[in-house]
Design an enzyme around this catalytic site. Structure first.
Site, PDB file in Angstrom:
ATOM      1  N   GLY A   8      69.676  38.160  61.875  1.00 16.72           N
ATOM      2  CA  GLY A   8      69.271  38.108  60.488  1.00 16.72           C
ATOM      3  C   GLY A   8      67.727  38.210  60.634  1.00 16.72           C
ATOM      4  O   GLY A   8      67.162  37.069  59.734  1.00 16.72           O
ATOM      5  N   SER A 129      71.559  23.762  58.255  1.00 16.41           N
ATOM      6  CA  SER A 129      70.727  23.374  56.906  1.00 16.41           C
ATOM      7  C   SER A 129      70.920  21.666  56.542  1.00 16.41           C
ATOM      8  O   SER A 129      71.801  21.243  57.329  1.00 16.41           O
ATOM      9  CB  SER A 129      71.789  24.010  55.809  1.00 16.41           C
ATOM     10  OG  SER A 129      71.430  23.373  54.601  1.00 16.41           O
ATOM     11  N   TYR A 142      79.548  26.179  51.974  1.00 18.07           N
ATOM     12  CA  TYR A 142      78.445  26.242  52.750  1.00 18.07           C
ATOM     13  C   TYR A 142      78.005  25.156  53.886  1.00 18.07           C
ATOM     14  O   TYR A 142      77.664  25.159  54.976  1.00 18.07           O
ATOM     15  CB  TYR A 142      77.174  26.640  51.810  1.00 18.07           C
ATOM     16  CG  TYR A 142      76.024  26.930  52.580  1.00 18.07           C
ATOM     17  CD1 TYR A 142      75.674  28.058  53.247  1.00 18.07           C
ATOM     18  CD2 TYR A 142      74.691  26.056  52.307  1.00 18.07           C
ATOM     19  CE1 TYR A 142      74.295  28.117  53.884  1.00 18.07           C
ATOM     20  CE2 TYR A 142      73.546  26.111  52.975  1.00 18.07           C
ATOM     21  CZ  TYR A 142      73.284  27.395  53.690  1.00 18.07           C
ATOM     22  OH  TYR A 142      72.101  27.635  54.407  1.00 18.07           O
ATOM     23  N   ILE A 175      63.744  26.397  51.355  1.00 18.53           N
ATOM     24  CA  ILE A 175      62.609  27.247  51.940  1.00 18.53           C
ATOM     25  C   ILE A 175      62.464  28.300  50.884  1.00 18.53           C
ATOM     26  O   ILE A 175      63.517  29.017  50.560  1.00 18.53           O
ATOM     27  CB  ILE A 175      63.273  27.789  53.573  1.00 18.53           C
ATOM     28  CG1 ILE A 175      63.468  26.817  54.301  1.00 18.53           C
ATOM     29  CG2 ILE A 175      62.010  28.692  53.855  1.00 18.53           C
ATOM     30  CD1 ILE A 175      62.386  25.416  54.673  1.00 18.53           C
TER      31      ILE A 175
END
Ligand code: NAP
Length: 234
Positions: A8, A129, A142, A175
């Site tokens: 990615g 995260s 998530y 971010i």
């Protein structure tokens, strides 16, 4: 020259990691899924190569590694997020989040390990995260996927340490990337308010930690979760 593959890496944090690792003197493989033009432009700027693979597809990932050649450093960065009430989250939603974030990590690490184990040297950095540490309302899938990556990091650090491979995790805060472009100005302002450093993070803030963990200076660091979140999760 050692080779680093960043999943990615066409945009955002992955692109910043690719730039930072290339600056460190590594040959960089820029993995992408949809953003071909951006990935190719970046790779040519860095003197590396751009390779397409949907990380959730094990065949595509293995094909990518066959073309990339030996990978000494792997940054597991490709990820997707979703904001929904858990009660509205379908099983298909749940699987989609896990397939890219968690199955993707499995596919990439599986493909990278034979060479690292053979060389008795390797560096793996997994991007989790702060929500994988703290949990986020309306981001249960998530948060669960990112927490899974922390468990994976710790387990693999123990299993792969004897093979000379370090495995660490970076847990970014908020971010400034496309991933957050759907957040309203009010939401962003309140997230900044909850960040002791009082700003959004830049992709380069995360890339600095990734570069360090991939360097010789971090040779005795493994199994760690490094928060790059301006103090949010403290
Ligand atoms: P982003 O700007 O949305 O970029 C996502 C990157 O992942 C793109 O390069 C995209 O490639 C790639 N990607 C998505 N699905 C893929 C797939 N199936 N196969 C291969 N590549 C795929 O996101 P970001 O903010 O840079 O996030 C990078 C990582 O940091 C993610 O794991 C994310 O969860 C994590 N993170 C981000 C934040 C944040 O606030 N931004 C905070 C904590 C953690 P294409 O465009 O080529 O499809």
């Amino acid at each position: 020259m050692k080779t680093a593959l960043v999943s990615g890496a066409s945009r955002g944090i992955g692109a910043a990691c690719a730039v930072s690792l290339a600056t460190d003197g590594l040959r960089v493989v820029v993995n992408y899924n949809k953003s071909r033009e951006k990935a190719e432009k970046l790779a040519s700027r860095l003197g590396g190569v751009a390779l397409m693979a949907d990380v959730s597809d094990p065949v595509a990932v293995n094909n990518m590694f066959a073309v990339a050649g030996n990978v000494d450093i792997l940054v597991v960065n490709a990820g997707i997020a979703m904001q929904k009430l858990f009660t509205d989250t379908t099983f298909a939603d749940w699987r989609r989040i896990f397939s890219v974030n968690v199955d993707g990590a499995y596919n990439l690490i599986h493909a990278a390990l034979p060479h690292m184990i053979h060389e008795k040297w390797g560096r793996i950095v997994i991007i989790s995260s702060m929500w994988g540490i703290r949990g986020a309302s309306c981001e249960a899938a998530y948060s669960a996927a990112k927490a899974a990556l922390i468990g994976l990091t710790k387990a693999l650090a123990k299993e792969l340490g004897p093979s000379g491979i370090t495995v660490n995790c970076v847990a970014p805060g908020v971010i400034d990337t496309d991933m957050n472009c759907s957040l309203t100005p009010d939401t962003l302002a309140s997230l900044i308010d909850d960040t002791p450093i009082m700003r959004l993070g830049a992709p380069e803030d995360v890339a600095g930690a990734v570069s360090f963990l991939c360097s010789d200076r971090a040779a005795f660091i493994t199994g760690q979760v490094i928060s790059v979140d301006g103090g949010f999760a403290v």
